[in-house]
Design a protein around this motif. Structure first.
Motif, short mmCIF file in Angstrom:
data_model
loop_
_atom_site.label_atom_id
_atom_site.label_comp_id
_atom_site.label_asym_id
_atom_site.label_seq_id
_atom_site.Cartn_x
_atom_site.Cartn_y
_atom_site.Cartn_z
N SER A 10 -26.77 -27.55 19.45
CA SER A 10 -26.55 -26.24 18.84
C SER A 10 -27.89 -25.50 18.81
CB SER A 10 -26.01 -26.42 17.43
OG SER A 10 -25.82 -25.17 16.82
N VAL A 11 -27.98 -24.42 19.58
CA VAL A 11 -29.22 -23.68 19.73
C VAL A 11 -28.98 -22.23 19.33
CG1 VAL A 11 -31.01 -22.96 21.37
CG2 VAL A 11 -29.91 -25.19 21.63
N LEU A 12 -29.92 -21.65 18.62
CA LEU A 12 -29.81 -20.25 18.22
C LEU A 12 -30.20 -19.37 19.41
CD1 LEU A 12 -31.44 -20.44 14.69
CD2 LEU A 12 -29.02 -20.31 15.24
N ILE A 13 -29.18 -18.89 20.14
CA ILE A 13 -29.43 -18.03 21.29
C ILE A 13 -28.58 -16.78 21.17
CG2 ILE A 13 -30.09 -19.84 22.92
CD1 ILE A 13 -27.23 -19.84 23.99
N ARG A 14 -29.04 -15.73 21.83
CA ARG A 14 -28.24 -14.51 21.94
C ARG A 14 -28.66 -13.79 23.20
NH1 ARG A 14 -30.87 -9.76 18.68
NH2 ARG A 14 -33.00 -10.52 18.66
N ALA A 15 -27.72 -13.09 23.78
CA ALA A 15 -28.00 -12.34 25.00
C ALA A 15 -27.80 -10.86 24.70
CB ALA A 15 -27.08 -12.78 26.12
N ILE A 16 -28.71 -10.05 25.19
CA ILE A 16 -28.60 -8.60 25.05
C ILE A 16 -28.86 -7.95 26.40
CG2 ILE A 16 -29.19 -8.53 22.60
CD1 ILE A 16 -31.98 -7.66 23.39
N TRP A 17 -28.37 -6.74 26.54
CA TRP A 17 -28.55 -5.95 27.75
C TRP A 17 -29.63 -4.93 27.47
CZ3 TRP A 17 -28.83 -4.74 32.44
CH2 TRP A 17 -28.56 -3.47 32.95
N LEU A 18 -30.78 -5.09 28.14
CA LEU A 18 -31.89 -4.14 28.01
C LEU A 18 -31.72 -3.07 29.09
CD1 LEU A 18 -34.86 -6.61 27.44
CD2 LEU A 18 -33.57 -5.34 25.72
N PRO A 77 -30.20 -29.75 16.85
CA PRO A 77 -29.26 -30.82 16.50
C PRO A 77 -28.21 -31.03 17.59
CG PRO A 77 -28.76 -28.83 15.25
CD PRO A 77 -30.02 -28.56 16.01
N GLU A 78 -27.92 -32.30 17.85
CA GLU A 78 -26.90 -32.64 18.84
C GLU A 78 -25.52 -32.45 18.21
OE1 GLU A 78 -25.63 -36.33 21.77
OE2 GLU A 78 -27.60 -36.34 20.82
N VAL A 79 -24.60 -31.92 18.98
CA VAL A 79 -23.23 -31.70 18.51
C VAL A 79 -22.28 -32.42 19.46
CG1 VAL A 79 -23.70 -29.50 17.38
CG2 VAL A 79 -23.02 -29.51 19.76
N PRO A 80 -21.17 -32.93 18.92
CA PRO A 80 -20.21 -33.62 19.80
C PRO A 80 -19.40 -32.61 20.60
CG PRO A 80 -19.40 -33.60 17.55
CD PRO A 80 -20.78 -32.99 17.52
N ILE A 81 -19.13 -32.96 21.85
CA ILE A 81 -18.22 -32.15 22.67
C ILE A 81 -17.21 -33.09 23.30
CG2 ILE A 81 -19.82 -30.26 23.18
CD1 ILE A 81 -20.24 -31.55 25.93
N GLU A 82 -16.01 -32.60 23.44
CA GLU A 82 -14.93 -33.38 24.04
C GLU A 82 -14.79 -32.98 25.51
OE1 GLU A 82 -13.25 -35.81 22.54
OE2 GLU A 82 -14.46 -35.48 20.74
N GLU A 83 -14.50 -33.94 26.34
CA GLU A 83 -14.31 -33.67 27.76
C GLU A 83 -13.10 -32.76 27.95
OE1 GLU A 83 -13.87 -36.09 31.96
OE2 GLU A 83 -14.15 -37.18 30.09
N GLY A 84 -13.27 -31.74 28.75
CA GLY A 84 -12.19 -30.82 29.04
C GLY A 84 -12.08 -29.65 28.09
N GLU A 85 -12.80 -29.66 26.98
CA GLU A 85 -12.76 -28.54 26.04
C GLU A 85 -13.78 -27.48 26.45
OE1 GLU A 85 -13.12 -29.33 21.92
OE2 GLU A 85 -11.56 -30.85 21.92
N ALA A 86 -13.52 -26.24 26.04
CA ALA A 86 -14.47 -25.16 26.31
C ALA A 86 -15.74 -25.38 25.49
CB ALA A 86 -13.84 -23.82 25.95
N VAL A 87 -16.88 -25.12 26.10
CA VAL A 87 -18.15 -25.25 25.40
C VAL A 87 -18.31 -24.00 24.53
CG1 VAL A 87 -20.65 -25.43 25.66
CG2 VAL A 87 -19.15 -26.57 27.29
N PRO A 88 -18.45 -24.17 23.20
CA PRO A 88 -18.56 -23.00 22.32
C PRO A 88 -19.83 -22.19 22.60
CG PRO A 88 -18.33 -25.05 21.07
CD PRO A 88 -18.51 -25.42 22.48
N SER A 89 -19.81 -20.93 22.21
CA SER A 89 -21.01 -20.10 22.37
C SER A 89 -22.09 -20.63 21.44
CB SER A 89 -20.71 -18.64 22.07
OG SER A 89 -20.21 -18.50 20.78
N GLY A 90 -23.33 -20.48 21.86
CA GLY A 90 -24.45 -20.98 21.07
C GLY A 90 -24.72 -22.47 21.26
N VAL A 91 -24.05 -23.07 22.22
CA VAL A 91 -24.26 -24.49 22.51
C VAL A 91 -24.90 -24.61 23.89
CG1 VAL A 91 -23.10 -26.69 22.98
CG2 VAL A 91 -22.44 -25.32 21.01
#
Length: 157
Positions: A10-18, A77-91
């Motif tokens: 889980s990483v604090l990221i954001r994307a913006i259009w400059l 921090p490491e977060v659990p992900i399940e195979e085949g599930e969509a990766v949430p934003s910010g991960v």
């Protein structure tokens, strides 16, 4: 993808259009202002939603200079992900076998593999301690460009 070598953080990221610079700027929110930064130009891949061309995420190959795997393990921090599930934003998922990181900006809720991948020479900025600060992808607005459409979905500055 081998699920046993895939880790998610889980990483604090954001994307913006400059708009004034014609770039998509993926920023990593870390504390403090760096004294010095080092910018490296390298190839990255932007993955777009096949239905509406929305930017789903950015794929970056790791190397010794970037040290993304080490940086992720040490700072986020490491977060659990399940195979085949969509990766949430910010991960950010990191494949330790293939050594690449995927920065998820929008979850792939369609379940369809992205048909469109835009490769770019991006500017990857690190601070003096080797901490990732930003990734900037150039957008060619005046030409037919998949990222020009994707930029329209992002907040602007």
């Amino acid at each position: 993808m081998n699920q046993s070598t895939l880790k998610a953080y889980s990483v604090l990221i954001r994307a913006i259009w400059l708009q004034s610079h014609d770039v998509i700027d993926l920023r990593v929110n870390v504390s403090g202002r760096p004294q010095k930064t080092n910018t490296v130009r390298m190839a990255v891949t932007a993955l777009l939603n096949p239905n509406n061309r929305q930017l789903m995420g950015i794929l970056v190959a790791d190397n010794k200079l970037l040290g993304l795997g080490r940086w992720l393990r040490a700072n986020w921090p490491e977060v659990p992900i399940e195979e085949g599930e969509a990766v949430p934003s910010g991960v950010v998922t990191y494949d330790e076998g293939a050594q690449y990181a995927y920065f998820s900006l929008w979850p792939n809720l369609t379940g369809v593999d992205p048909e469109r991948a835009e490769r770019r020479r991006a500017e990857v900025t690190l601070d003096e301690n080797g901490v990732l600060r930003r990734i900037r992808l150039p957008v060619r607005v005046r030409r037919e460009d998949g990222l020009a459409v994707a930029a329209g979905f992002l907040p602007t500055r």
